[in-house]
Design an enzyme around this catalytic site. Structure first.
Site, short mmCIF file in Angstrom:
data_model
loop_
_atom_site.label_atom_id
_atom_site.label_comp_id
_atom_site.label_asym_id
_atom_site.label_seq_id
_atom_site.Cartn_x
_atom_site.Cartn_y
_atom_site.Cartn_z
N ASP A 1 -26.63 -47.97 -18.67
CA ASP A 1 -26.74 -46.53 -18.93
C ASP A 1 -27.22 -46.25 -20.35
O ASP A 1 -26.62 -46.70 -21.32
CB ASP A 1 -25.39 -45.86 -18.71
N ASP B 1 -27.61 -53.76 -21.37
CA ASP B 1 -26.73 -52.67 -20.99
C ASP B 1 -27.51 -51.86 -19.95
O ASP B 1 -28.73 -52.01 -19.81
CB ASP B 1 -26.40 -51.82 -22.22
#
Length: 368
Positions: free
Chosen positions: A18, A16
């Site tokens: 953020d 991922d």
């Protein structure tokens, strides 16, 4: 849950973005308040705390417009607020251990992908400010490139497909509950490094870490790190202002702890500076109280000098090395033998060229 399993060897890692690799949350803090002020509104902390990480942009826009009764559509909200976020992306720093892990996996030929709930053009914009990131990922995906974002499994499934690796041979590294659920739905192994109150990841992830600095590739059958110097790890400097010391007590302002990303808990060492020019070697523990990850505790021990100050003095911290993950059972007392052991380890390391000394340029005076 267990980590590496011989029957399902890890052949690729999917990240991922953020909150996992990039500290965009702190960089963009205040943007919503700035935007709402245009409409005579203020941020409602209770409304914000109810939000969950991992929401898509359209979901966030719709909820915000409804919560604050804005006289615009969700699409107009996105159009107006996006430029404010873009300006801040350049300020978003890599989270502790992110660059180290990316470089290590790339050096060892481990295929990597980015799979984010952000739009693809936003992902490209964010990583463009970080040297070598775009080249390190064989696959980069945004939620607009699949039929549904997380917690649906499609982002991770598409990443695995493009990498040419079966789902069972992929390891996902995430920070949010929706991301962990998506990885589970894709039948992939998952390591969680939770942000804020995302402690629901416990029990759903294979392993939950406080920081990427805790990540051990060998647990997943991946090449181990080779950058430890004796018992310590050189790190990209972590700088912290807004701290005050009186006697042997450390006081932190709210802004000082807010300036730290959530994924930084651990035992560190480095340098402290007092006004005007008093520098000391220090051992620092940073701890987060679960389940409230936002409750931070910082403790400083002076390695070679007693801090016996009669009055409150401003202190700046420059952390250059990491010793270990935080364990609440350790370091419960300043008299602990463990503290003395770690002081000795830190003292020896700070005399090595691998760990830079205090740099005046690193401490531009910023009072948080």
């Amino acid at each position: 849950m267990n980590g590496f399993n011989e029957e399902a060897k890890i052949l690729a890692v999917i990240f991922d973005l953020d909150g996992t690799l990039l500290d965009t949350e702190r960089a963009t803090r205040g943007v919503l308040n700035e935007f709402l002020a245009r409409y005579g509104k203020e941020v409602d902390k209770e409304k914000q705390e109810k939000r969950r990480l991992g929401m898509t942009q359209k979901e966030t826009a719709a909820v915000t417009v409804q919560d604050y009764q804005l006289p615009i559509t969700p699409d107009q909200f996105i159009k107006e607020i996006t430029p404010l976020y873009r300006e801040r992306w350049a300020e978003a720093k890599a989270l502790p251990g992110a660059n180290r892990l990316i470089k290590h996996l790339r050096k060892n030929g481990v295929p990597m992908a980015l799979a984010s709930n952000s739009l693809r053009e936003y992902v490209d914009g964010k990583i463009s400010h970080h040297e070598g990131w775009k080249e390190s990922f064989s696959v980069i995906l945004g939620s607009d490139q699949v039929k549904a974002g997380k917690p649906a499994p499609y982002l991770f499934e598409e990443a695995a497909k493009k990498l040419g690796v079966d789902a069972v041979n992929c390891l996902v590294i995430e920070d949010s509950l929706v991301g962990v659920k998506a990885a589970n739905a894709a039948k992939m192994k998952v390591v969680a490094v939770p942000s804020r109150s995302e402690t629901d990841c416990h029990g759903l992830a294979n392993i939950v870490l406080h920081s990427l600095l805790e990540f051990q590739p060998e647990l997943w059958g991946l090449p181990p790190f080779d950058d430890w110097v004796d018992k310590t790890l050189p790190i990209e400097p972590i700088r912290l202002n807004g701290l005050y010391v009186t006697g042997s007590l450390l006081e932190t302002t709210e802004n000082a702890t807010l300036s730290l990303p959530d994924q930084v808990a651990g035992l560190y060492f480095g340098w402290s500076k007092f006004d005007p020019d008093r520098n000391f070697k220090i051992l620092v523990s940073i701890n987060f109280e679960f389940p409230s990850v936002t409750s931070k505790r910082i403790h400083v021990w002076f390695i070679d000098a007693n801090s016996d100050h009669k009055s409150k003095q401003h202190m700046q911290i420059h952390l250059v090395g990491y010793i270990r993950a935080w364990d609440n059972k350790d370091l419960t007392s300043t008299e602990s033998e463990k503290v003395e052991e770690y002081k000795s380890i830190a003292r020896a390391s700070l005399d090595l060229p691998s760990f830079p000394c205090f740099l005046q340029k690193s401490f531009a005076r910023v009072t948080l």
